[in-house]
Scaffold this motif. Structure first.
Motif, mmCIF file in Angstrom:
data_model
loop_
_atom_site.group_PDB
_atom_site.id
_atom_site.type_symbol
_atom_site.label_atom_id
_atom_site.label_comp_id
_atom_site.label_asym_id
_atom_site.label_seq_id
_atom_site.Cartn_x
_atom_site.Cartn_y
_atom_site.Cartn_z
ATOM 1 N N LEU B 191 32.487 36.227 38.885
ATOM 2 C CA LEU B 191 33.780 36.246 39.561
ATOM 3 C C LEU B 191 34.189 37.709 39.696
ATOM 4 O O LEU B 191 34.251 38.438 38.700
ATOM 5 C CB LEU B 191 34.803 35.486 38.709
ATOM 6 C CG LEU B 191 36.286 35.732 39.008
ATOM 7 C CD1 LEU B 191 36.646 35.228 40.397
ATOM 8 C CD2 LEU B 191 37.161 35.045 37.972
ATOM 9 N N LYS B 193 37.160 40.160 40.818
ATOM 10 C CA LYS B 193 38.555 40.308 41.249
ATOM 11 C C LYS B 193 38.768 41.767 41.632
ATOM 12 O O LYS B 193 38.502 42.676 40.845
ATOM 13 C CB LYS B 193 39.511 39.900 40.121
ATOM 14 C CG LYS B 193 39.477 38.403 39.870
ATOM 15 C CD LYS B 193 40.758 37.906 39.217
ATOM 16 C CE LYS B 193 40.630 37.816 37.718
ATOM 17 N NZ LYS B 193 41.849 37.273 37.080
ATOM 18 N N ARG B 206 44.494 41.968 47.681
ATOM 19 C CA ARG B 206 43.552 41.437 46.710
ATOM 20 C C ARG B 206 42.427 40.753 47.461
ATOM 21 O O ARG B 206 42.615 40.312 48.598
ATOM 22 C CB ARG B 206 44.236 40.401 45.813
ATOM 23 C CG ARG B 206 45.307 40.968 44.928
ATOM 24 C CD ARG B 206 45.702 39.968 43.862
ATOM 25 N NE ARG B 206 46.155 38.713 44.419
ATOM 26 C CZ ARG B 206 45.887 37.523 43.895
ATOM 27 N NH1 ARG B 206 45.115 37.435 42.815
ATOM 28 N NH2 ARG B 206 46.358 36.423 44.438
ATOM 29 N N ILE B 208 41.329 37.961 46.583
ATOM 30 C CA ILE B 208 41.701 36.545 46.605
ATOM 31 C C ILE B 208 42.802 36.441 47.650
ATOM 32 O O ILE B 208 43.930 36.873 47.426
ATOM 33 C CB ILE B 208 42.184 36.069 45.219
ATOM 34 C CG1 ILE B 208 41.039 36.220 44.203
ATOM 35 C CG2 ILE B 208 42.654 34.634 45.291
ATOM 36 C CD1 ILE B 208 41.406 35.846 42.804
ATOM 37 N N LEU B 209 42.455 35.901 48.810
ATOM 38 C CA LEU B 209 43.363 35.933 49.949
ATOM 39 C C LEU B 209 44.531 34.959 49.754
ATOM 40 O O LEU B 209 44.419 33.985 48.997
ATOM 41 C CB LEU B 209 42.586 35.609 51.225
ATOM 42 C CG LEU B 209 41.408 36.563 51.479
ATOM 43 C CD1 LEU B 209 40.651 36.150 52.714
ATOM 44 C CD2 LEU B 209 41.895 37.993 51.613
ATOM 45 N N PRO B 210 45.652 35.233 50.410
ATOM 46 C CA PRO B 210 46.863 34.428 50.173
ATOM 47 C C PRO B 210 46.671 32.936 50.419
ATOM 48 O O PRO B 210 47.312 32.120 49.760
ATOM 49 C CB PRO B 210 47.868 35.004 51.174
ATOM 50 C CG PRO B 210 47.377 36.351 51.509
ATOM 51 C CD PRO B 210 45.889 36.328 51.355
ATOM 52 N N ILE B 212 44.198 31.074 49.723
ATOM 53 C CA ILE B 212 43.294 30.413 48.778
ATOM 54 C C ILE B 212 44.093 29.918 47.586
ATOM 55 O O ILE B 212 44.895 30.655 47.018
ATOM 56 C CB ILE B 212 42.194 31.395 48.336
ATOM 57 C CG1 ILE B 212 41.270 31.676 49.515
ATOM 58 C CG2 ILE B 212 41.426 30.855 47.158
ATOM 59 C CD1 ILE B 212 40.155 32.606 49.190
ATOM 60 N N ASN B 213 43.875 28.669 47.218
ATOM 61 C CA ASN B 213 44.610 28.153 46.064
ATOM 62 C C ASN B 213 43.714 28.050 44.840
ATOM 63 O O ASN B 213 42.490 28.136 44.920
ATOM 64 C CB ASN B 213 45.268 26.810 46.400
ATOM 65 C CG ASN B 213 44.252 25.772 46.796
ATOM 66 O OD1 ASN B 213 43.206 25.644 46.164
ATOM 67 N ND2 ASN B 213 44.563 25.014 47.837
ATOM 68 N N SER B 214 44.355 27.889 43.688
ATOM 69 C CA SER B 214 43.654 27.951 42.412
ATOM 70 C C SER B 214 42.589 26.880 42.262
ATOM 71 O O SER B 214 41.525 27.119 41.683
ATOM 72 C CB SER B 214 44.653 27.835 41.266
ATOM 73 O OG SER B 214 45.631 28.829 41.393
ATOM 74 N N LEU B 217 39.489 27.911 43.955
ATOM 75 C CA LEU B 217 38.843 29.000 43.224
ATOM 76 C C LEU B 217 38.020 28.509 42.052
ATOM 77 O O LEU B 217 37.064 29.141 41.622
ATOM 78 C CB LEU B 217 39.892 29.984 42.708
ATOM 79 C CG LEU B 217 40.460 30.931 43.761
ATOM 80 C CD1 LEU B 217 41.577 31.755 43.158
ATOM 81 C CD2 LEU B 217 39.358 31.848 44.275
ATOM 82 N N LYS B 218 38.427 27.368 41.489
ATOM 83 C CA LYS B 218 37.721 26.885 40.311
ATOM 84 C C LYS B 218 36.369 26.272 40.643
ATOM 85 O O LYS B 218 35.498 26.193 39.787
ATOM 86 C CB LYS B 218 38.598 25.884 39.559
ATOM 87 C CG LYS B 218 39.336 26.581 38.417
ATOM 88 C CD LYS B 218 40.416 25.731 37.821
ATOM 89 C CE LYS B 218 41.374 26.595 37.014
ATOM 90 N NZ LYS B 218 42.745 26.109 37.079
ATOM 91 N N PRO C 287 50.346 32.621 38.143
ATOM 92 C CA PRO C 287 49.254 31.641 38.066
ATOM 93 C C PRO C 287 48.940 30.990 39.410
ATOM 94 O O PRO C 287 47.856 30.465 39.603
ATOM 95 C CB PRO C 287 49.765 30.614 37.056
ATOM 96 C CG PRO C 287 51.241 30.788 37.006
ATOM 97 C CD PRO C 287 51.548 32.181 37.424
ATOM 98 N N ASN C 289 47.740 30.780 43.217
ATOM 99 C CA ASN C 289 46.793 31.549 44.011
ATOM 100 C C ASN C 289 46.035 32.523 43.125
ATOM 101 O O ASN C 289 45.928 33.704 43.412
ATOM 102 C CB ASN C 289 47.546 32.258 45.141
ATOM 103 C CG ASN C 289 46.663 33.161 45.953
ATOM 104 O OD1 ASN C 289 45.444 33.000 45.955
ATOM 105 N ND2 ASN C 289 47.246 34.122 46.622
ATOM 106 N N ASN C 290 45.544 32.033 41.995
ATOM 107 C CA ASN C 290 44.885 32.925 41.056
ATOM 108 C C ASN C 290 43.863 32.129 40.267
ATOM 109 O O ASN C 290 43.873 30.912 40.257
ATOM 110 C CB ASN C 290 45.920 33.534 40.110
ATOM 111 C CG ASN C 290 45.465 34.867 39.577
ATOM 112 O OD1 ASN C 290 44.300 35.225 39.678
ATOM 113 N ND2 ASN C 290 46.377 35.606 38.999
ATOM 114 N N VAL C 291 42.988 32.840 39.605
ATOM 115 C CA VAL C 291 42.028 32.198 38.728
ATOM 116 C C VAL C 291 41.840 33.116 37.530
ATOM 117 O O VAL C 291 41.866 34.339 37.682
ATOM 118 C CB VAL C 291 40.702 31.921 39.469
ATOM 119 C CG1 VAL C 291 40.045 33.184 39.951
ATOM 120 C CG2 VAL C 291 39.745 31.132 38.601
#
Lengths: 396, 396, 396
Positions: B191, B193, B206, B208-210, B212-214, B217-218, C287, C289-291
């Motif tokens: 991963l 970041k 970042r 991680i683009l706006p 994209i949700n968590s 990402l998992k 938390p 939009n993050n991982v």
């Protein structure tokens, strides 16, 4: 309709009329020479300075670099403080990965066998105490070595200090050897492999040049005169090129920059793109206007005793950190910078007649003659009609 | 007084006189067309090339970046050399911090139980000896493994070599496994970041683009076609995108660049500022014109035996160093570059009439007619006085 | 021959003839004022904006920087999970070298005494099993902790899970302390030594300014108001300047940027070249939009038991990574950018008459008068011969 068409046609016609200034030729050698000379100066500036010296016709790109380093050599130490010991790369290089920044251990204060316990504070770090009232439980002196337990203990037969909770025995870092322990490190060598990219121009280069073969690489050693392209450097040479003395620097440590300059001219008629090495001490060695001169850090090796207790060997490591710093810009002919620089220069070329005109009408002895024929004053309407001055726009 | 005031007034007056060139209109469609066409070319160049393609109206800023990486995955090895062993992140990633450069162990030569002692040199590193006379006490062969003690010992039943003082037993690094030990590393994921800043424009982004949700990402994994925005990369994919084969590279190691290009156009009408990933092998894998191909380094884990003696496990680690390299420039409309580029272009616009004039007076069939009416020769004083050429400046 | 020489001489002569446009002076205060005002605007732009504000006369260079850092402070922890323990720099700073990126441990999950063995999987990472049929030998769940052996074992009295081959006991990382273990880290201090170079201008600077003496350095602490030049920073202050709360950030970790801006104006009349510090959290703490929010990594300390078995203490370390980011550009008077900017501006100055002429001939009430005297229409050959318009070029 026909009237409209006619007006439109005349409008289109006048759009393609070419309007050019009327000029007066002055057959004066002096003024002509000054004019041509001024033009020449501007052209010379453009060609000579902007193009040749400053390469104003080039676009530039900044560098992307990757570095790997590999230190070689071993040493043997035999001092009164420590057992005789053999040192190889895994012992004295930190971190071991061989990044663009690596540290070579040259001197140290070793405190073996530390365990979490209580011991009297060092007398030089703290005030002496007489009895337990002088020590405050839980207090931690920022200049001390641990957290006070509130007891006053014998440090030696003559001195009593406050007991602290800490890793004991405490490190006595005034016991730094006067001569670097790993003095032999001056003969270690380091191989530096450096690849660079100029992404805009899609140019890749290595510091191992194409004409160098593997057998040469196995035995060569960098020397500015005889082997300027060899990527293997003796530590002593690096430091003496930086104007420092290895043995001197090894005692208290320091930071040394290995600078690789990849300034490149990528135009085919130039095609120069070689690394240029230089070396410079990066930290300040003079004790004035400084704090904590040299370069050192503490690290520990952790062990477990047979009964499971954690113990550590604390090492205050002094040594030389080598930072490989790669920099440079590449330049290549680009149409935009060329146009911008030429355009700006031509703008000065356009300025030349204005300056010459001003000089001619101000300083020349025949300025009245020139101005009379060059400059016409507006004639008011009534007069103008009667003047036989050729066909004017209005009457066409 | 009145004379001074008058001269001052006339001076002021002449300062605000407007001097404009007298022009001749040439109603020739040919010349007019050429003139307009040349102007059009310059304007097209300015609009098309400088503005649209090269974005010459933009100021630029260089990037500030921060990267954290986190590798995941585990492996199990079961070879004849070593005990069966389970590997997790803490075992195979170095350094553990997750910086922009991290190393994944894929192959190794392990030499456990080394202690400071004496042992016969490896036969492949040194000449064989017959008796003690062939060995020199204190001599350290740069290609050897330690400092000679002066004795000649049996290395095996057939070979005698000089005894050295070193960490013994010596590492036999020719015993490198032919197939990478941690072949399973190809399925590890990383991963990445990455946060960037363009300080001049106060822009933060970042990878991680706006949108994209968590939960995405998992479970996501980078794929250039289906998941181009996922910041989780499978090591095998990275390496095959770089045109290499993982299993091949894993044996001797290498350096792999994960390049993140953040070239941004920050003008509101463009507003493009996304990371573009690319992958490239950064070291030279070909054995020709190279030295120490691949990527390896030695490190040691230090232990203490129950009786307090220091022992270490030396590991010559082969693996892939991943360098996350972030680059890019941001451009945004700026008044100075716009003025400079437009100014330089207008300077060419000002050059057009000069070129057309020259063409007209040189190549046109009616050039004598044009030049006669455009250009006037200076008339010497005597003649000039008598010419009825309108009111001149001097007589006003 | 004499004819050739004559033509050559006349050619040379005409080369040095000076050709200047004939002009018409219009003594109109209105037009004159507009003209001068437009010129003034261009000059003001050049002087005011390009030169003073944007320093368009400067060449720029990008920075080369080297950083060393040294953290100081100690802490004492006494929680139910662990034995009472004293922490110093060697325990909580990683890597120990003091590079431009260093990590301060503030919280952790410790799993001591791990050995390579078999143990039942954690119930939260895997499905529960009923008997051995639910577990597949050799299968490794990417979300699990190891490789399944095919057995189903009692994890607790109530739950059965598949047995895995791994480092056992397994880490239970949900046991992260709610309050940071090393809360005392907020009072640690860090000394940052930063040397920079602008290679093009051969300028070297340090963040320890010349007027600072050693005794001040030993006791000072950075404060934006009272001690803006002190290079020693309290961690708590850094984090509160970045708009964060130390205790909050210490629990899950994070990345904090210490930005040093070395934008320099190196012209002698400016001579400003000081570091400006700023602080900013670089990771995303929200938390959404993050991982994996926060900052953590796993590392292990390896031990050997008396009977030679390898054991390790696995530490999942949470803490704050401090990235010292040095940036900036230096500007210094350079002849090329000056010429380019002035040239571009003069090009606009040359545009002013064209605009005024157009206004004069379009909008002025006396436009017919002006155009009649300024503009001449080409007279066809027949007519031209008869006009008494002075000596033309052709008849010379």
């Amino acid at each position: 309709m026909s009237k409209n068409a006619g007006s439109c046609q005349s409008c289109l016609h006048s759009w393609f009329d070419y309007e050019t200034p009327k000029t007066l030729v002055i057959p004066s050698l002096g003024i002509g020479c000054v004019f041509r000379f001024a033009q020449l100066l501007v052209v010379l500036y453009v060609v000579g300075y902007v193009c040749v010296l400053q390469k104003g016709y080039q676009e530039t790109d900044s560098i992307i670099s990757t570095v790997t380093t590999k230190v070689k050599g071993y040493a043997f130490t035999n001092t009164s403080d420590m057992d005789p010991r053999f040192w190889d790369v895994a012992d004295y290089v930190m971190p071991p990965q061989g990044d663009n920044s690596f540290f070579v251990l040259t001197n140290m204060v070793v405190t073996p066998g530390q365990i979490q316990s209580r011991c009297p504070e060092l007398p030089n770090l703290s005030k002496l105490c007489v009895d337990d009232c002088d020590c405050m439980e839980g207090y931690s002196d920022p200049r001390g070595s641990g957290i006070q337990t509130g007891l006053c203990e014998n440090y030696s037969t003559t001195a009593k200090t406050c007991e602290v909770l800490s890793w004991c025995p405490l490190e006595i870092d005034t016991r730094l050897p006067k001569h670097a322990l790993l003095a032999a490190a001056e003969n270690f060598t380091v191989l530096i492999k450096n690849s660079i990219t100029y992404p805009k121009f899609n140019v890749h280069r290595r510091n191992i040049l194409p004409h160098i073969n593997s057998s040469y690489l196995k035995r060569c050693e960098f020397n500015r005169v005889t082997d300027p392209d060899c990527p293997i450097f003796r530590l002593k040479d690096i430091i003496s090129e930086a104007g420092e003395d290895f043995q001197d620097m090894a005692v208290k440590g320091g930071v040394l920059g290995i600078l690789i300059d990849w300034s490149c001219d990528l135009d085919w008629w130039a095609g120069k793109c070689y690394p240029k090495y230089s070396f410079r001490r990066l930290d300040n060695k003079h004790p004035v206007n400084n704090v904590a001169p040299g370069y050192n850090f503490r690290f520990a090796k952790y062990y477990k005793t047979p009964d499971g207790e954690e113990t550590r060997t604390l090492i205050k490591a002094f040594g030389i950190r080598f930072d490989v710093i790669v920099f440079g810009t590449a330049g290549k002919f680009g149409i935009v910078p060329t146009i911008v620089n030429l355009g700006a220069a031509f703008s000065f070329l356009g300025l030349v007649p204005a300056v010459i005109d001003w000089l001619m009408l101000t300083c020349s002895s025949r300025r009245h003659l020139y101005s009379r024929q060059k400059v016409t004053y507006l004639i008011e309407d009534g007069e103008a009609e009667s003047t036989p001055m050729g066909t004017s726009y209005g009457t066409q």
